[in-house]
Design an enzyme around this catalytic site. Structure first.
Site, PDB file in Angstrom:
ATOM      1  N   LYS A 129     -12.034  -0.909  -1.461  1.00  0.00           N
ATOM      2  CA  LYS A 129     -11.227  -0.330  -2.533  1.00  0.00           C
ATOM      3  C   LYS A 129     -11.925  -0.576  -3.864  1.00  0.00           C
ATOM      4  O   LYS A 129     -12.967   0.033  -4.098  1.00  0.00           O
ATOM      5  CB  LYS A 129      -9.803  -0.853  -2.408  1.00  0.00           C
ATOM      6  N   SER A 136       0.810  -1.223   0.000  1.00  0.00           N
ATOM      7  CA  SER A 136       0.000   0.000   0.000  1.00  0.00           C
ATOM      8  C   SER A 136       0.840   1.268   0.000  1.00  0.00           C
ATOM      9  O   SER A 136       0.352   2.325  -0.395  1.00  0.00           O
ATOM     10  CB  SER A 136      -0.931   0.004   1.205  1.00  0.00           C
ATOM     11  N   HIS A 138      -4.982  -3.948  -2.140  1.00  0.00           N
ATOM     12  CA  HIS A 138      -4.711  -3.071  -3.285  1.00  0.00           C
ATOM     13  C   HIS A 138      -4.431  -3.835  -4.576  1.00  0.00           C
ATOM     14  O   HIS A 138      -4.047  -3.230  -5.577  1.00  0.00           O
ATOM     15  CB  HIS A 138      -3.527  -2.144  -2.971  1.00  0.00           C
TER      16      HIS A 138
END
Ligand SMILES: Cc1ncc(COP(=O)(O)O)c(C=O)c1O
Length: 463
Positions: free
Chosen positions: A296, A236, A264
């Site tokens: 996300k 990240s 991510h």
């Protein structure tokens, strides 16, 4: 002690007990009778609560803020945004190019995702209103878990109310004091907190250094019962990714479990968004735990573990963060599921994200910016080298209509303080070029006005 002794001490205890009962009755006789109803009650002494501003850590925070004010830095954190944050966002009524959202495939605010959430609100309301174990189970929970398991190519998944809590409760629950947790030095705070909670031993290997991981396991493995290796699909902070096939060989060789946090990388890596396993073409069932967040790419909120059915059943029955926490809010579950549908139907979003990341990285490199080891996918840092410089660069970019946030000490080492750019499939080439050019120009300006922290402290506010 003799039987007599036992008896003697037993008799003594009875005598003490009788004496204390008599004393209690006497005290009760002397106590004033309760005032009659309606009689004026004497004011109780004032009760004050602890003043948290006296905490040394709070004082330090205040001093940092005052120092930043003194040198003219605006606080870049907690800026309210009006509306959906995607490739652009509205701050203080002004539309900015936005490089600070996790909305990697532009699915937050997508009409189909919104409609699914609204439909779930109409059906279930806004809350599951109980832990799923008792009365909080809704059909949408299992529908989402099934989709997530399919996405990862494993037997099952279990969803929880936050990504952070998912790591904390899963790691904290599965590992014990006789175990070892080996983590890449840059893993997310939620993994560290889970390790702390477990009371297992914790050791770090330098970021991305799998030779060091092997050495560490060679020296330490035999001292512990179970060993968990934790790494991220895309880191990240640095935006790079590990050599998954090698990680899997290592964990096999040293009889360890492997947890890959795909916060991510899921919905980012792989032609169809199945994450780092799809990117490398590896068998996902060889990894014990795939962890991911719904906050996300999947434009929702929550977290999950995907893996074997036994693992997920066990977590559903025993993980404190699941059992003693409310079920995921139904509209959030529905939004995540709809996001998965759109992603599956429109893989071109993943292609655009990859192209945008590549463009940003190439342009940044041409402009002489230091993007660290970033692979140029969802996360691309621009290293500034000190925290004040990073905040100053963020302030300057905002004035030019570009929103990208600084990451400062202690989240990263002071010398690698940075601006972190999140890329989305929805950014245009013009936005990317503008952001890179502005960053290069403003960084050069900062460096010539000598705004390094030590200079600012010595010289005060810059021109
Ligand atoms: C690698 C990683 N894991 C876990 C989390 C926690 O996820 P959430 O924000 O959805 O709680 C984050 C948050 O950004 C993250 O970056």
């Amino acid at each position: 002690m003799s039987r007599d002794g036992d008896n003697a001490s037993g008799t003594g205890r009875r005598r003490d007990l009788m004496a204390s009962l008599r004393a209690g009755h006497e005290a009760a006789r002397q106590r004033k009778p309760a005032p009659p109803p309606g009689a004026p009650v004497k004011a109780a002494p004032t009760v004050t609560s602890f003043d948290f501003s006296k905490l040394p850590a709070f004082r330090q925070l205040t001093m940092h803020r005052a120092a930043a004010d003194m040198i003219g830095l605006d606080n870049p954190f907690f800026q309210p945004h009006d509306g959906v944050a995607g490739a652009t966002t509205v701050i203080d009524g002004v539309r900015h190019d936005n490089f600070a959202s996790y909305n990697y495939l532009g699915l937050n605010g997508h009409p189909e995702v919104n409609a699914a959430a609204l439909e779930a609100v109409r059906t279930y309301g806004t809350s599951a209103s109980a832990s799923r174990v008792v009365a909080g189970e809704r059909p949408i929970h299992r529908m989402l878990e099934t989709r997530l398991a399919e996405l990862h190519g494993v037997e099952d998944a279990v969803v929880m109310v936050s990504g952070h809590a998912t790591n904390v409760t899963t790691i904290g629950h599965l590992l014990s004091p006789n175990d070892l947790i080996v983590t890449d030095a840059l893993v997310h705070n939620s993994i560290s907190e889970g390790a702390r909670l477990s009371h297992a031993a914790r050791m770090n290997f330098p970021h991305g250094d799998l030779d060091a991981l092997e050495r560490l396991l060679g020296e330490q493995r035999h001292k512990f019962d179970r060993v968990l290796i934790a790494a991220e699909g895309i880191y990240s902070m640095d935006g790079d990714f590990p050599d998954l096939p090698r990680l899997m060989r290592i964990k096999q060789m040293y009889d360890a479990w492997l947890l890959i946090d795909e916060a991510h990388s899921i919905g980012v890596m792989g032609a169809t968004g199945r994450g780092i396993a799809e990117h490398f073409g590896t068998d996902p069932t060889g990894v014990e735990m795939w962890m991911g967040t719904l906050s996300k790419t999947f434009s929702s909120c929550g977290g999950y573990i995907a893996g074997s059915k036994a693992l997920c059943d066990y977590l559903r029955a025993t993980a404190p963060g699941f059992v003693f926490s409310v079920g995921l809010s139904p509209p959030l579950a529905a939004a995540a599921r709809a996001s998965l549908d759109v992603m599956a139907r429109e893989p071109e979003r993943l292609q655009r994200l990859a192209e945008n990341g590549r463009r940003f990285l190439e342009r940044a490199s041409e402009a002489g910016l230091d993007t660290g080891p970033s692979a140029g996918l969802s996360v691309i840092p621009v290293i500034v080298g000190d925290s004040i410089g990073a905040v100053s660069l963020c302030n300057r970019l905002l004035k030019r209509g570009i929103n990208a946030l600084p990451i400062v000490f202690p989240a990263v080492a002071e010398k690698s303080a940075r601006i972190r750019f999140f890329i989305t499939s929805e950014h245009t080439n013009a936005q990317i070029d503008r952001a890179v050019d502005a960053t290069a120009e403003e960084l050069a300006a900062i460096r010539t006005t000598n705004t390094r922290f030590s200079d600012l402290v010595r010289n005060g506010k810059p021109e």
